[in-house]
Design an enzyme around this catalytic site. Structure first.
Site, PDB file in Angstrom:
ATOM      1  N   HIS A 129       5.755 -49.210 -51.070  1.00  0.00           N
ATOM      2  CA  HIS A 129       5.783 -49.729 -49.702  1.00  0.00           C
ATOM      3  C   HIS A 129       4.815 -50.889 -49.490  1.00  0.00           C
ATOM      4  CE1 HIS A 129       2.499 -46.768 -49.264  1.00  0.00           C
ATOM      5  NE2 HIS A 129       2.031 -47.634 -48.408  1.00  0.00           N
ATOM      6  N   ASP A 148      -1.987 -42.821 -58.229  1.00  0.00           N
ATOM      7  CA  ASP A 148      -1.607 -42.967 -56.825  1.00  0.00           C
ATOM      8  C   ASP A 148      -1.639 -44.428 -56.378  1.00  0.00           C
ATOM      9  OD1 ASP A 148      -0.808 -41.823 -54.395  1.00  0.00           O
ATOM     10  OD2 ASP A 148      -2.844 -41.847 -53.602  1.00  0.00           O
ATOM     11  N   HIS A 197       0.396 -49.951 -56.363  1.00  0.00           N
ATOM     12  CA  HIS A 197      -0.031 -50.974 -55.399  1.00  0.00           C
ATOM     13  C   HIS A 197      -0.913 -52.056 -56.045  1.00  0.00           C
ATOM     14  CE1 HIS A 197       1.563 -48.037 -52.801  1.00  0.00           C
ATOM     15  NE2 HIS A 197       0.466 -47.395 -52.492  1.00  0.00           N
TER      16      HIS A 197
HETATM   17  N1  LIG Z   1       4.137 -38.270 -47.081  1.00  0.00           N
HETATM   18  C1  LIG Z   1       3.678 -39.468 -47.353  1.00  0.00           C
HETATM   19  O1  LIG Z   1       2.817 -40.001 -46.677  1.00  0.00           O
HETATM   20  C2  LIG Z   1       4.213 -40.228 -48.539  1.00  0.00           C
HETATM   21  C3  LIG Z   1       3.757 -41.547 -48.766  1.00  0.00           C
HETATM   22  C4  LIG Z   1       4.294 -42.268 -49.831  1.00  0.00           C
HETATM   23  C5  LIG Z   1       5.232 -41.685 -50.637  1.00  0.00           C
HETATM   24  N2  LIG Z   1       5.644 -40.406 -50.407  1.00  0.00           N
HETATM   25  C6  LIG Z   1       6.637 -39.812 -51.294  1.00  0.00           C
HETATM   26  O2  LIG Z   1       7.739 -39.379 -50.524  1.00  0.00           O
HETATM   27  C7  LIG Z   1       8.288 -38.218 -51.109  1.00  0.00           C
HETATM   28  C8  LIG Z   1       8.332 -37.117 -50.080  1.00  0.00           C
HETATM   29  O3  LIG Z   1       7.021 -36.789 -49.693  1.00  0.00           O
HETATM   30  P1  LIG Z   1       6.714 -35.855 -48.446  1.00  0.00           P
HETATM   31  O4  LIG Z   1       5.269 -35.939 -48.212  1.00  0.00           O
HETATM   32  O5  LIG Z   1       7.646 -36.138 -47.326  1.00  0.00           O
HETATM   33  O6  LIG Z   1       7.058 -34.415 -49.053  1.00  0.00           O
HETATM   34  P2  LIG Z   1       7.418 -33.083 -48.288  1.00  0.00           P
HETATM   35  O7  LIG Z   1       6.889 -33.103 -46.888  1.00  0.00           O
HETATM   36  O8  LIG Z   1       7.044 -31.970 -49.179  1.00  0.00           O
HETATM   37  O9  LIG Z   1       9.009 -33.136 -48.163  1.00  0.00           O
HETATM   38  C9  LIG Z   1       9.880 -32.689 -49.165  1.00  0.00           C
HETATM   39  C10 LIG Z   1      11.249 -32.545 -48.561  1.00  0.00           C
HETATM   40  O10 LIG Z   1      12.165 -32.086 -49.568  1.00  0.00           O
HETATM   41  C11 LIG Z   1      12.826 -30.930 -49.055  1.00  0.00           C
HETATM   42  N3  LIG Z   1      13.205 -30.029 -50.138  1.00  0.00           N
HETATM   43  C12 LIG Z   1      12.409 -29.580 -51.149  1.00  0.00           C
HETATM   44  N4  LIG Z   1      13.123 -28.800 -51.978  1.00  0.00           N
HETATM   45  C13 LIG Z   1      14.374 -28.758 -51.473  1.00  0.00           C
HETATM   46  C14 LIG Z   1      15.573 -28.141 -51.894  1.00  0.00           C
HETATM   47  N5  LIG Z   1      15.623 -27.396 -53.010  1.00  0.00           N
HETATM   48  N6  LIG Z   1      16.676 -28.335 -51.160  1.00  0.00           N
HETATM   49  C15 LIG Z   1      16.658 -29.070 -50.031  1.00  0.00           C
HETATM   50  N7  LIG Z   1      15.546 -29.698 -49.581  1.00  0.00           N
HETATM   51  C16 LIG Z   1      14.427 -29.547 -50.296  1.00  0.00           C
HETATM   52  C17 LIG Z   1      11.829 -30.274 -48.149  1.00  0.00           C
HETATM   53  O11 LIG Z   1      12.514 -29.370 -47.335  1.00  0.00           O
HETATM   54  P3  LIG Z   1      11.745 -28.202 -46.537  1.00  0.00           P
HETATM   55  O12 LIG Z   1      11.253 -28.859 -45.292  1.00  0.00           O
HETATM   56  O13 LIG Z   1      12.818 -27.214 -46.268  1.00  0.00           O
HETATM   57  O14 LIG Z   1      10.652 -27.693 -47.429  1.00  0.00           O
HETATM   58  C18 LIG Z   1      11.301 -31.515 -47.423  1.00  0.00           C
HETATM   59  O15 LIG Z   1      12.234 -31.976 -46.477  1.00  0.00           O
HETATM   60  C19 LIG Z   1       7.436 -37.905 -52.334  1.00  0.00           C
HETATM   61  O16 LIG Z   1       8.021 -38.499 -53.463  1.00  0.00           O
HETATM   62  C20 LIG Z   1       6.134 -38.586 -52.005  1.00  0.00           C
HETATM   63  O17 LIG Z   1       5.396 -38.914 -53.157  1.00  0.00           O
HETATM   64  C21 LIG Z   1       5.147 -39.675 -49.377  1.00  0.00           C
END
Ligand SMILES: NC(=O)c1ccc[n+]([C@@H]2O[C@H](COP(=O)([O-])OP(=O)(O)OC[C@H]3O[C@@H](n4cnc5c(N)ncnc54)[C@H](OP(=O)(O)O)[C@@H]3O)[C@@H](O)[C@H]2O)c1
Length: 539
Positions: free
Chosen positions: A227, A284, A289
């Protein structure tokens, strides 16, 4: 299905383009009328469905959905747009929409929410229940998308967005392939996929993941997100370098003494201790970045402002950074971990005391490295990179430090002129500063550095779009310029993996914690740059 709005609204993309102002909004504090906001001529994407895997997750709520809402609000999404939210929880469409509305109230960068725009946008949000590991969920998804093509006019165009834990990427991609959702049949719509970071956790896993992606999607369909590349200042770096005639002639080893790139965070690991334990600062931030910023600073001018021309040049830069031996890692890379301390007048705990963190953790929360881009332009010019958590402030900056003047002309002055500096502030307070020497008014000869400072806020008086708005819109438009290509991601891992391997092999890791929260990192980071007779810029 939710009824369509009355027919006064244009339906086809052609009608849309005629009826809607074809402008891209770059402002924020506004009425939703792009003509009164910061504008840029821009295309509106084709009708399409965006399938969001991980729709119930943190990233979807904080970034992806607010970005889509913002694009809708400023007329940058087509009328025939559907957000198909894929999740395993039992939501109805309405319940899920309510949850997203609450997320917007918290995370949208423009407040208050434009309820009229939200109502229109929310009619386009559909919740599709499914599990990543369940093949039947993908059959149902494919059938649903076909239905939406007929009922909502999405024209077979699909953007899959993997906002999920990285361990799910390969499975989702394989399943999409199995049900044929990757296929682009001529004239029957495009298929693209956005993959979140991190892309792999070392060189081998990145190669493996690229291979899995490549079994299903062609590279031109793949959008790997970093990003940082969507940030306005980072995009402006290209305009600054290649849209001005005066900088490029001095952008090389003859005039540049060294380059410093800092990505500093004041926050700790917040509630992501478990994630961070497996990641650390080098995975990370350094691998993505920092190396992305470095490649944009160091690349040659591309032959065209076009995705592959641009990425070819970035790949060459990464290819010119030699892989380090363990001894070189010892000399040129410093890692750190924060202990307790004070940040912004608040007492904070150390990394090992954070929730979900091993009390004896050896994960690095700080890394500083000296890299050399061994090519004709940069040979002998060090690039010092550093990133860390719990540093005194949140600041991302690229500093080009120029060489001192060759001849000491002002021998009678109280002090010698300081070398020129160009500082590009990526965040916050986005802007560019040029420092040069000036005579202090008076009868004597006193020389002091002064600043010429450009800030986005005061020059354009509009807020910049969030990086996710830029990147999602680009993916919908089919522009891969700001996304990382397969070879690029592997080259970056090729630089970082030997560093991590050398640390793992090291018999005596540094005594962590080795810097206090609220300081600029371990003393060794100062020694790293100090050995070359230089010091980190005070930001
Ligand atoms: N969060 C950030 O600030 C951020 C920043 C940069 C990059 N990222 C990247 O973005 C990605 C997501 O991060 P996140 O923080 O949003 O993670 P997260 O909150 O753990 O979200 C994971 C998602 O996947 C779903 N999920 C997991 N297993 C599943 C399954 N078997 N079937 C259906 N749905 C399933 C979860 O559903 P449930 O809600 O039902 O558990 C949830 O919606 C990662 O690759 C992370 O590295 C995140």
């Amino acid at each position: 299905m939710t009824p369509r709005p009355p027919r006064a609204v244009p339906r086809t993309i052609r009608e849309m383009r005629l009826a809607r102002p074809r402008h891209r909004h770059v402002g924020a504090k506004s009425s939703g009328n792009p003509l009164r906001e910061g504008l840029r001529l821009e295309r509106v994407p084709d009708p399409c469905a965006l399938v969001l895997f991980g729709a119930t997750g943190d990233l979807a709520h904080r970034k992806v959905v607010p970005a889509l809402y913002q694009l809708w609000r400023t007329h940058l999404l087509p009328h025939e747009f559907v957000l198909l939210a894929f999740g395993r929880r039992p939501y109805t469409d309405d319940a899920f929409r309510d949850e997203l509305h609450a997320a917007l109230v918290t995370y949208s960068r423009v407040q208050p929410i434009d309820e009229r725009a939200w109502r229109q946008f929310s009619e386009r949000i559909i919740y599709q229940r499914g599990d990543f590991d369940d093949p039947a969920s993908y059959d149902a998804l494919a059938a649903r998308l076909d239905t939406l093509d007929r009922e909502r006019g999405t024209s077979g165009n699909r953007l899959f967005y993997l906002a999920t834990q990285p361990s799910a990427f390969a499975e989702i991609i394989a399943q999409l392939g199995r049900v044929g959702l990757d296929h682009e049949v001529h004239g029957a719509g495009w298929r693209r996929i956005i993959i979140e970071k991190p892309f792999g956790r070392d060189l081998d896993s990145a190669i493996r993941l690229n291979r899995e992606v490549g079994k299903v999607f062609r590279e031109r369909q793949v959008y790997r997100i970093d990003h940082y590349l969507g940030k306005e200042t980072v995009r402006n770096l290209l305009v600054f370098r290649f849209g001005n005639g005066i900088f490029e002639p001095i952008w090389n080893r003859r005039y540049v003494d060294h380059v410093q790139i800092t990505v500093a965070e004041s926050i700790g690991v917040e509630n992501r201790g478990q994630f961070y334990e497996e990641t650390g600062a080098s995975r990370d931030v350094l691998q993505n970045h920092l190396l992305q910023l470095l490649s944009l600073v160091a690349m040659e001018p591309p032959t065209a402002f076009e995705a592959d021309a641009l990425r070819n040049e970035k790949v060459k830069v990464l290819g010119a950074i030699a892989e380090m031996s363990p001894a070189e890692v010892g000399r040129n890379v410093v890692r750190g971990q924060y202990g307790p301390g004070w940040v912004a007048a608040e007492e904070v705990r150390g990394y090992r005391q954070e929730p979900e963190v091993d009390p004896e953790s050896e994960t690095e929360t700080f890394v500083a490295a000296k890299l050399e881009v061994d090519d004709w332009r940069w040979a002998g010019v060090p690039f010092y990179l550093r990133t860390g958590k719990r540093l005194p402030k949140r600041a991302t900056e690229i500093a080009i430090q120029f060489k001192a003047v060759p001849h000491r002309l002002f021998r009678d002055a109280h002090s010698d002129p300081e070398p020129n500096l160009l500082a590009i502030r990526v965040q916050p307070d986005e802007g560019i500063l040029l420092r040069f020497s000036s005579k202090v008014p008076g009868l004597g000869l006193d020389i002091r550095p002064v600043n010429m400072d450009f800030t986005y806020g005061s020059s354009f008086n509009v807020d910049s779009p969030d990086a996710y708005e830029t990147l999602i819109l680009d993916a919908l438009l089919g522009d891969q310029s700001l996304f990382t290509r397969a070879d690029e991601v592997e080259k970056a891992w090729g630089i970082v993996t030997p560093i991590i391997d050398a640390w793992v092999a090291q018999r005596r890791p540094p005594p962590f914690p080795n810097y206090e929260a609220g300081s600029w990192g371990p003393a060794e980071a100062d020694e790293l740059i100090g050995r070359d007779g230089r010091r980190w810029r005070r930001i």
